[in-house]
Design an enzyme around this catalytic site. Structure first.
Site, mmCIF file in Angstrom:
data_model
loop_
_atom_site.group_PDB
_atom_site.id
_atom_site.type_symbol
_atom_site.label_atom_id
_atom_site.label_comp_id
_atom_site.label_asym_id
_atom_site.label_seq_id
_atom_site.Cartn_x
_atom_site.Cartn_y
_atom_site.Cartn_z
ATOM 1 N N LYS A 87 -5.606 -3.937 3.501
ATOM 2 C CA LYS A 87 -5.600 -3.898 4.969
ATOM 3 C C LYS A 87 -5.669 -2.433 5.435
ATOM 4 C CE LYS A 87 -0.577 -4.043 4.925
ATOM 5 N NZ LYS A 87 0.606 -4.316 5.704
ATOM 6 N N TYR A 114 1.095 27.404 19.145
ATOM 7 C CA TYR A 114 1.599 26.805 20.384
ATOM 8 C C TYR A 114 3.115 26.892 20.460
ATOM 9 C CZ TYR A 114 -2.898 24.687 21.527
ATOM 10 O OH TYR A 114 -4.200 24.484 21.867
ATOM 11 N N ARG A 137 11.067 -10.822 10.513
ATOM 12 C CA ARG A 137 9.887 -10.327 11.226
ATOM 13 C C ARG A 137 8.914 -11.477 11.443
ATOM 14 N NH1 ARG A 137 6.245 -5.596 8.497
ATOM 15 N NH2 ARG A 137 5.735 -7.324 7.115
HETATM 16 C C1 LIG Z 1 3.137 -9.226 3.536
HETATM 17 C C2 LIG Z 1 2.830 -7.987 2.769
HETATM 18 N N1 LIG Z 1 2.684 -8.066 1.435
HETATM 19 C C3 LIG Z 1 2.419 -6.967 0.689
HETATM 20 C C4 LIG Z 1 2.291 -5.729 1.264
HETATM 21 C C5 LIG Z 1 2.058 -4.526 0.386
HETATM 22 O O1 LIG Z 1 3.189 -3.703 0.434
HETATM 23 P P1 LIG Z 1 3.234 -2.328 -0.356
HETATM 24 O O2 LIG Z 1 2.175 -1.470 0.246
HETATM 25 O O3 LIG Z 1 4.604 -1.802 -0.098
HETATM 26 O O4 LIG Z 1 2.953 -2.658 -1.769
HETATM 27 C C6 LIG Z 1 2.434 -5.607 2.641
HETATM 28 C C7 LIG Z 1 2.320 -4.286 3.257
HETATM 29 O O5 LIG Z 1 2.908 -3.943 4.231
HETATM 30 C C8 LIG Z 1 2.714 -6.765 3.417
HETATM 31 O O6 LIG Z 1 2.855 -6.680 4.747
#
Ligand SMILES: Cc1ncc(COP(=O)(O)O)c(C=O)c1O
Length: 358
Positions: free
Chosen positions: A34, A254, A130
């Protein structure tokens, strides 16, 4: 051309994926890609893992469509499920696995007319609060989905809140909650993010979901990526575009936010917060050049930042500077800036060209 590039080492990503698989022998893995593969470029990451990967996981239908176009057959999991009923037939058409994380998604699925049944992952809220159903909610959803014509496989998924902290009380509690649901008949189970992949074998189950470890940053608070055998995938490379000799007492940048305590050589680098470098990074945050760390001096600007080169007399305009990467762990920069490697990597902006090394 502006001398700033994110060099992405695709071999490192393949190496890190292999480590995740080795941590959980015999289990399948969703490579989490993602957010443009945590900033590394989803197209290239999917392509480099194409032949060895078991599956991919993404956060939206748009991301899933992009991955599906690159890989026709891999399992592809929509981690937050469909955001509206209209996405469901598309998800089915794309052959996605979908999470069902709440009553609205459950109702939409049960009312959907799908071109083919879809693999469903009921999300259990085991303690993060969540997304997901309570234990009773999972039981009720299970009963309603088991016989539903929209459903192919019926699977169980949950997510850790504190797996980065070894020994955190919530980890065992979440595993207990999850295992407590397995009296129900599920086809597949998935619980482990990267941190759990490396530290919580009881959470490995059928499918692991490594994200951050693929990119060579640490998922743990108390161990570095190198200690875990992970290789950094992204090196953010800038150049020195100017050098200024300043007198003791001169201020830099700055807000005149940093004052030289000795006659100093200040290097101006071709990277700023509009590139994704954290503006909140304080003086002293390290960068890397000529085989050593140099400290930030003065505030990060939109397109530039300044470092104190006083201890690197060889440094000159045109020299390459690593802001994080192969020599300087992104986690170290993140810690100095009060954030996490995930944020730095995923926020490198579109104006930074990515250069790929096979
Ligand atoms: C539902 C879920 N699974 C797996 C992952 C992967 O997590 P990580 O990057 O800590 O391995 C994420 C990442 O946020 C997630 O939201």
């Amino acid at each position: 051309m502006r001398p700033l590039v994110a060099v992405v080492d695709l071999a490192a990503i393949r190496h890190n994926y292999a480590i995740a698989k080795r941590c959980a022998p015999g289990r399948q893995a969703f490579a989490v890609v993602k957010a443009n593969a945590y900033g590394h470029g989803v197209r290239e990451v999917v392509t480099t893992l194409h032949d060895e990967v078991d599956g991919f996981a993404v956060a939206s239908l748009e991301e899933a469509a992009e991955v599906r176009a690159l890989h026709a057959s891999a399992r592809l999991l929509l981690l937050e499920g469909c955001f509206s009923a209209s996405e469901l037939p598309i998800a089915a058409q794309l052959g996605l696995d979908i999470v069902v994380q709440g009553e609205e998604q459950l109702a939409a699925l049960l009312a959907a007319d799908l071109p083919r049944p879809i693999n469903v992952w009921i999300k259990a809220d085991t303690g993060m609060h969540r997304l997901g159903f309570s234990a009773d909610g999972v039981r009720a959803a299970h009963a309603r989905l088991r016989a539903a014509p929209q459903v192919a496989e019926l699977n169980l998924i949950s997510h850790f809140a504190c797996a980065d902290e070894r020994g955190h009380w919530l980890n065992e509690q979440q595993i207990g909650e999850f295992l407590g649901l397995l009296g129900l008949d599920f086809d597949l189970r998935s619980l482990a993010n990267s941190a759990a992949v490396v530290t919580l074998p009881a959470a490995h189950l059928d499918w692991i979901r490594p994200g951050i470890m693929l990119y060579g940053a640490t998922p743990l608070l108390d161990m570095t990526a190198a200690e875990l055998g992970l290789k950094p995938a992204m090196s953010l490379m800038a150049e020195i575009i100017a050098i200024h000799d300043v007198a003791e007492g001169d201020s830099i940048g700055y807000g005149a936010g940093w004052t030289a305590r000795r006659p100093s050589r200040i290097g101006t680098l071709s990277c700023g917060y509009a590139d994704g470098y954290p503006r909140q990074a304080p003086a002293g945050t390290p960068a890397w050049l000529h085989g050593q760390r140099v400290p930030l001096a003065g505030r990060v600007s939109m397109d530039m930042l300044t470092v104190d080169l006083s201890d690197v007399p060889l440094a000159q305009v045109g020299d390459a500077v690593e802001l994080w990467g192969a020599n300087l762990p992104v986690d170290e920069v993140a810690r100095a800036a009060g954030t996490i490697g995930y944020e730095l990597l995923s926020k490198v902006t579109a104006r930074v060209p990515r250069r790929y090394q096979a």
